[in-house]
Design an enzyme around this catalytic site. Structure first.
Site, PDB file in Angstrom:
ATOM      1  N   PHE A 193      -1.808  -0.103   3.745  1.00  0.00           N
ATOM      2  CA  PHE A 193      -0.512   0.484   4.046  1.00  0.00           C
ATOM      3  C   PHE A 193       0.444   0.169   2.893  1.00  0.00           C
ATOM      4  CE2 PHE A 193      -2.335  -1.599   7.949  1.00  0.00           C
ATOM      5  CZ  PHE A 193      -3.057  -0.488   8.361  1.00  0.00           C
ATOM      6  N   ASP A 229       3.207  -0.740   1.195  1.00  0.00           N
ATOM      7  CA  ASP A 229       4.508  -1.326   1.517  1.00  0.00           C
ATOM      8  C   ASP A 229       5.095  -1.984   0.276  1.00  0.00           C
ATOM      9  OD1 ASP A 229       2.809  -3.456   1.188  1.00  0.00           O
ATOM     10  OD2 ASP A 229       3.734  -4.652   2.764  1.00  0.00           O
ATOM     11  N   ASP A 283      -6.098  -5.271   3.957  1.00  0.00           N
ATOM     12  CA  ASP A 283      -4.636  -5.151   3.954  1.00  0.00           C
ATOM     13  C   ASP A 283      -4.004  -6.276   4.758  1.00  0.00           C
ATOM     14  OD1 ASP A 283      -2.188  -4.271   5.732  1.00  0.00           O
ATOM     15  OD2 ASP A 283      -2.004  -3.184   3.848  1.00  0.00           O
TER      16      ASP A 283
HETATM   17  N1  LIG Z   1       0.686  -3.561   4.132  1.00  0.00           N
HETATM   18  C1  LIG Z   1       1.272  -4.021   5.220  1.00  0.00           C
HETATM   19  N2  LIG Z   1       2.616  -3.991   5.313  1.00  0.00           N
HETATM   20  C2  LIG Z   1       3.182  -4.452   6.431  1.00  0.00           C
HETATM   21  C3  LIG Z   1       2.457  -4.986   7.491  1.00  0.00           C
HETATM   22  C4  LIG Z   1       3.377  -5.369   8.483  1.00  0.00           C
HETATM   23  C5  LIG Z   1       3.115  -6.021   9.801  1.00  0.00           C
HETATM   24  N3  LIG Z   1       1.929  -5.651  10.430  1.00  0.00           N
HETATM   25  C6  LIG Z   1       1.542  -6.407  11.565  1.00  0.00           C
HETATM   26  C7  LIG Z   1       0.319  -5.888  12.099  1.00  0.00           C
HETATM   27  C8  LIG Z   1      -0.534  -6.873  12.512  1.00  0.00           C
HETATM   28  C9  LIG Z   1       0.046  -8.132  12.321  1.00  0.00           C
HETATM   29  O1  LIG Z   1       0.636  -8.595  13.467  1.00  0.00           O
HETATM   30  C10 LIG Z   1       1.144  -7.832  11.301  1.00  0.00           C
HETATM   31  O2  LIG Z   1       2.200  -8.686  11.511  1.00  0.00           O
HETATM   32  C11 LIG Z   1       4.632  -5.055   7.980  1.00  0.00           C
HETATM   33  N4  LIG Z   1       4.496  -4.510   6.757  1.00  0.00           N
HETATM   34  C12 LIG Z   1       5.489  -4.130   5.767  1.00  0.00           C
HETATM   35  O3  LIG Z   1       5.796  -5.282   5.011  1.00  0.00           O
HETATM   36  C13 LIG Z   1       7.164  -5.227   4.620  1.00  0.00           C
HETATM   37  C14 LIG Z   1       7.884  -6.300   5.371  1.00  0.00           C
HETATM   38  O4  LIG Z   1       8.107  -7.319   4.557  1.00  0.00           O
HETATM   39  P1  LIG Z   1       9.201  -8.421   4.891  1.00  0.00           P
HETATM   40  O5  LIG Z   1      10.513  -7.805   4.527  1.00  0.00           O
HETATM   41  O6  LIG Z   1       8.714  -9.480   3.973  1.00  0.00           O
HETATM   42  O7  LIG Z   1       9.083  -8.784   6.367  1.00  0.00           O
HETATM   43  C15 LIG Z   1       7.685  -3.881   5.077  1.00  0.00           C
HETATM   44  O8  LIG Z   1       7.465  -2.908   4.094  1.00  0.00           O
HETATM   45  C16 LIG Z   1       6.818  -3.644   6.287  1.00  0.00           C
HETATM   46  O9  LIG Z   1       6.781  -2.293   6.645  1.00  0.00           O
HETATM   47  C17 LIG Z   1       1.030  -5.034   7.387  1.00  0.00           C
HETATM   48  O10 LIG Z   1       0.291  -5.477   8.264  1.00  0.00           O
HETATM   49  N5  LIG Z   1       0.501  -4.546   6.218  1.00  0.00           N
END
Ligand SMILES: Nc1nc2c(c(CN[C@H]3C=C[C@H](O)[C@@H]3O)cn2[C@@H]2O[C@H](COP(=O)(O)O)[C@@H](O)[C@H]2O)c(=O)[nH]1
Length: 327
Positions: free
Chosen positions: A229, A231, A302
């Site tokens: 994903f 991000d 990821d």
């Molecule tokens: N690639 C990727 N990006 C992810 C996530 C998740 C959360 N996924 C949940 C699913 C299962 C677990 O429970 C995880 O907790 C959030 N993000 C992204 O990160 C950034 C947030 O950053 P900060 O501002 O530092 O909190 C923001 O762009 C957000 O959209 C992921 O899994 N993969």
């Protein structure tokens, strides 16, 4: 016709071939997989298939909430899962965790389609118990309104109905999300060609798969087709591992927390090369590992890379900043 997930893989690989500001370091990938953090015997001891439940509804504690409500909650989370950084303190856990508490308080009523269709920015802020206006607050409320409205108009008010209509296919569910919810159409034009990232649509399907442990509403036979994903957190992990490299000017601008324009070539290169780098790491694993069953899915890698980045977010260099609704 090419499906949406194949389109993400193809178009991001095409950007990687010509990108000028961001590069993938193949030697770093080889050493990561052959002797580094992702070598076969370390991967054996990591449970990469584990979805982190910390911020989410938990079936044992929330047994009184039905599957439809859990599903509705995940759709709402991922409708607003983007750009927390303009606040400085807001993080993913405040949004997912805040909405979880609100669902608990209201017995799920806050994420009903009627409620989503009319929520306002200040109400949303109240649900999340956030003490000041959220970044892009009106836009976040609008995206929830769009979700509630589309569910009412086409799915009897139930997100679970959309999931059922996908018939167990991740690719079909992404297609349905894109068809009904314009806010999820995360694509851009790079040197005259469309590039598809679909970050929030894909993470939503990944969250359903993780939260329902691949069963029931989370059963997708083609879950391996989802990509990472794109991000703003995972690129930082890949930079630290030496897998991604920015040219000097881009590195300086990112370190200086300078905003880069959403849709700019440099932004597309960062996102596309992050997706592609994860695919190259997996390819290298398939080649290097004796036990091929240890090679994770893209979304499992990821989750690992994201968690690594989150654990180090206080000590890492700044992430890139683009003001967007997509990630
Ligand atoms: N690639 C990727 N990006 C992810 C996530 C998740 C959360 N996924 C949940 C699913 C299962 C677990 O429970 C995880 O907790 C959030 N993000 C992204 O990160 C950034 C947030 O950053 P900060 O501002 O530092 O909190 C923001 O762009 C957000 O959209 C992921 O899994 N993969």
């Amino acid at each position: 016709m090419e499906g949406p997930l194949d389109a993400v893989r193809r178009t991001t690989a095409e950007v990687a071939e010509v990108a000028e500001r961001v590069k993938i370091n193949r030697a770093a990938i080889s050493s990561l997989v052959r002797e580094g953090k992702l070598r076969e015997d370390s991967v054996r001891s990591l449970d990469l298939s584990k979805w982190d439940e910390t911020d989410h509804l938990d079936p044992s504690q929330d047994a009184h909430l039905d599957n439809d409500t859990r599903c509705q909650y995940l759709f709402a989370v991922d409708a607003i899962n983007f750009c927390f950084w303009p606040d400085g303190e807001l993080e993913y856990e405040h949004v997912a965790g805040g909405l979880k508490e609100s669902v608990r308080r209201t017995g799920g009523a806050c994420v009903s389609s009627e409620s989503l269709a009319k929520v306002t920015g200040p109400e949303l802020r109240g649900w999340l118990s956030w003490p000041r206006p959220l970044p892009q607050e009106r836009e976040r409320a609008r995206l929830l309104n769009e979700l509630g409205g589309a569910l009412n108009a086409h799915f009897g008010g139930r997100a679970s109905e959309m999931v059922r209509r996908a018939g167990g296919s991740a690719s079909e569910l992404v297609r349905l999300i894109l068809a009904h919810l314009p806010g999820f159409r995360d694509a851009c034009v790079y040197r005259g060609r469309q590039v598809f990232l679909y970050k929030r649509a894909q993470i939503l399907v990944g969250d359903l798969y993780g939260s329902f442990r691949g069963q029931g509403l989370g059963a997708f036979r083609d879950v391996g087709k989802l990509t990472m994903f794109a991000d703003y957190r995972v690129p930082v992990t890949l930079l630290e591992l030496g897998v991604l490299e920015y040219d000097a000017d881009l590195a300086r601008r990112v370190r200086a927390r300078e905003e880069i324009a959403s849709g700019s070539e440099e932004e597309v290169e960062i996102r596309a090369l992050t997706v592609h780098a994860v695919e190259v790491i997996l390819e290298e694993m398939r080649e290097a590992f004796e036990d091929k069953a240890l090679v994770p899915k893209s979304i499992e890698l990821d989750w690992f890379l994201w968690r690594e980045g989150e654990n180090r977010r206080e000590v890492s260099d700044p992430h890139h900043r683009a003001l967007t609704v997509f990630y």
